[in-house]
Design a protein around this motif. Structure first.
Motif, PDB file in Angstrom:
ATOM      1  N   GLU A 117       0.842  -1.179   0.000  1.00  0.00           N
ATOM      2  CA  GLU A 117       0.000   0.000   0.000  1.00  0.00           C
ATOM      3  C   GLU A 117       0.888   1.243   0.000  1.00  0.00           C
ATOM      4  N   PRO A 118       0.338   2.436  -0.237  1.00  0.00           N
ATOM      5  CA  PRO A 118       1.150   3.642  -0.124  1.00  0.00           C
ATOM      6  C   PRO A 118       1.842   3.707   1.238  1.00  0.00           C
ATOM      7  N   PHE A 119       3.057   4.248   1.254  1.00  0.00           N
ATOM      8  CA  PHE A 119       3.840   4.207   2.481  1.00  0.00           C
ATOM      9  C   PHE A 119       4.688   5.465   2.641  1.00  0.00           C
ATOM     10  N   ALA A 120       4.943   5.793   3.888  1.00  0.00           N
ATOM     11  CA  ALA A 120       5.852   6.885   4.229  1.00  0.00           C
ATOM     12  C   ALA A 120       7.162   6.298   4.718  1.00  0.00           C
ATOM     13  N   VAL A 121       8.243   7.031   4.506  1.00  0.00           N
ATOM     14  CA  VAL A 121       9.572   6.613   4.960  1.00  0.00           C
ATOM     15  C   VAL A 121      10.122   7.663   5.920  1.00  0.00           C
ATOM     16  N   TYR A 139      -2.679  12.458   2.638  1.00  0.00           N
ATOM     17  CA  TYR A 139      -2.425  12.362   1.202  1.00  0.00           C
ATOM     18  C   TYR A 139      -2.323  10.911   0.743  1.00  0.00           C
ATOM     19  N   LEU A 140      -1.550  10.105   1.448  1.00  0.00           N
ATOM     20  CA  LEU A 140      -1.346   8.713   1.031  1.00  0.00           C
ATOM     21  C   LEU A 140      -2.628   7.897   1.105  1.00  0.00           C
ATOM     22  N   SER A 141      -3.515   8.269   2.010  1.00  0.00           N
ATOM     23  CA  SER A 141      -4.796   7.564   2.124  1.00  0.00           C
ATOM     24  C   SER A 141      -5.724   7.867   0.962  1.00  0.00           C
ATOM     25  N   HIS A 150       3.913  11.030  -6.131  1.00  0.00           N
ATOM     26  CA  HIS A 150       4.373  10.734  -4.783  1.00  0.00           C
ATOM     27  C   HIS A 150       4.460  12.041  -3.981  1.00  0.00           C
ATOM     28  N   ALA A 151       5.068  12.011  -2.807  1.00  0.00           N
ATOM     29  CA  ALA A 151       5.078  13.219  -1.969  1.00  0.00           C
ATOM     30  C   ALA A 151       6.279  13.234  -1.042  1.00  0.00           C
ATOM     31  N   GLY A 223       6.676  10.128   0.931  1.00  0.00           N
ATOM     32  CA  GLY A 223       5.507   9.283   0.770  1.00  0.00           C
ATOM     33  C   GLY A 223       5.479   8.725  -0.644  1.00  0.00           C
ATOM     34  N   PHE A 224       5.393   7.406  -0.774  1.00  0.00           N
ATOM     35  CA  PHE A 224       5.416   6.764  -2.078  1.00  0.00           C
ATOM     36  C   PHE A 224       4.265   5.770  -2.208  1.00  0.00           C
TER      37      PHE A 224
END
Length: 309
Positions: A117-121, A139-141, A150-151, A223-224
């Motif tokens: 799923e979309p994820f933050a690092v 944003y990722l949700s 991406h962000a 965020g990817f």
């Protein structure tokens, strides 16, 4: 779909002189990463995946993981020196007598099979503040897995500096709210004796550059979507062709993120945070971090005890 938090916690801590990822800074033995994980959970992240070294597993579980896992969907994976290498590539790396991990892209790819799923690092040893997690979580949700937009959350350079030595910062250049490029500055510092001056300089490619302190920098809060793994894998393969025999070369996440843009494979939307950074880079930073955390607890920003036992 709730996003995942991916935590880079396999660093060596050479300047800090210890395993800073799990050093205690809170009232009840919490480490800095407890507070970031707590903020992410409150911001709507569904789970956390930690990337660690095998040699710190026991301490990691005792000082952080077991506590977090009782309150949050959590797991961890290992970043090992021979991960994602062929047998022939391992032989080349062994001859280089390499001591350091392969860098943040290698770490992210070690966790690829756990991310759906979309994820933050984030870095384990940086304090990001609640706003950054809320912004990225929202944003990722809202985006699908195959989204190519991406962000990142950028921070103001002057609010991310240390008075105890130089720091490494990726200076972000933007256009119309999107990232144009990131230039890695591995030695940014305050001028003057004992870093007491007001001016900020960077040593890069044998030259000295001056900064105002108002520049936007990357603190590895990205965020990817899973779509980004395609570029990360290409970047890693190219890195191996040129750098396996170099004992200190690292495959860096900000560089690979910039390559998404350079190769026309997507965009990176830039959000900004005015939170003041603090982190565990040098031994003297620990008392500064403890004082900052204590102030946030005393003000009610954080509860006295983050997690249920």
């Amino acid at each position: 779909m709730k996003p995942t938090l991916l935590v880079l916690a396999a660093g060596m801590g050479s300047r800090y002189g210890g395993v800073k990822q799990i050093d205690s800074v809170g009232r009840n033995g919490e480490c800095l990463l407890d507070f970031s994980t707590f903020d992410a959970k409150r911001a709507g992240f569904g789970k956390v995946v930690f990337i660690i070294r095998k040699d710190i597993e026991d301490d990691f579980r005792e000082r952080l993981f077991d506590r977090v896992a009782k309150n949050f969907d959590a797991e961890y994976v290992f970043q090992t020196p021979d991960a994602l290498l062929t047998d022939e590539e391992k032989k080349i790396a062994e001859k280089a007598d390499r001591k350091k991990p392969w860098g943040t892209i290698h770490a992210v790819l070690c966790a690829k099979e756990r991310i759906h799923e979309p994820f933050a690092v984030i870095n384990a040893d940086d304090y990001y503040g609640r706003n950054g997690f809320e912004t990225l979580g929202k944003y990722l949700s809202s985006i699908p897995n195959d989204c190519t937009e991406h962000a990142m959350v950028g921070y103001v350079l002057g609010k991310t500096m240390s008075r105890n030595g130089s720091v490494s910062r990726g200076v972000a250049y933007t256009e119309n709210g999107y990232l144009n490029k990131i230039v890695e500055n591995t030695k940014i510092y305050y001028t003057g004796e004992n870093f007491s001056g007001d001016e900020i300089e960077s040593e890069l490619d044998g030259k000295i550059y001056k900064f105002t302190g108002n520049e936007t920098v990357s603190m590895n809060l990205f965020g990817f979507t899973p779509k980004a793994f395609e570029r990360f894998e290409k970047y890693w393969e190219d890195f191996k062709k040129t750098s396996l025999a170099l004992p200190k070369a690292e495959a860096l996440l900000p560089v690979a993120a910039s390559d998404i843009i350079k190769n026309g494979e997507g965009k990176i939307k830039v959000f900004t945070s005015d939170e003041s950074w603090f982190g565990m880079t040098y031994p003297a930073d620990k008392e500064i971090v403890k004082a900052a955390i204590e102030e946030k607890i005393s003000s009610g920003y954080y509860p006295e005890r983050l997690w249920e036992k």
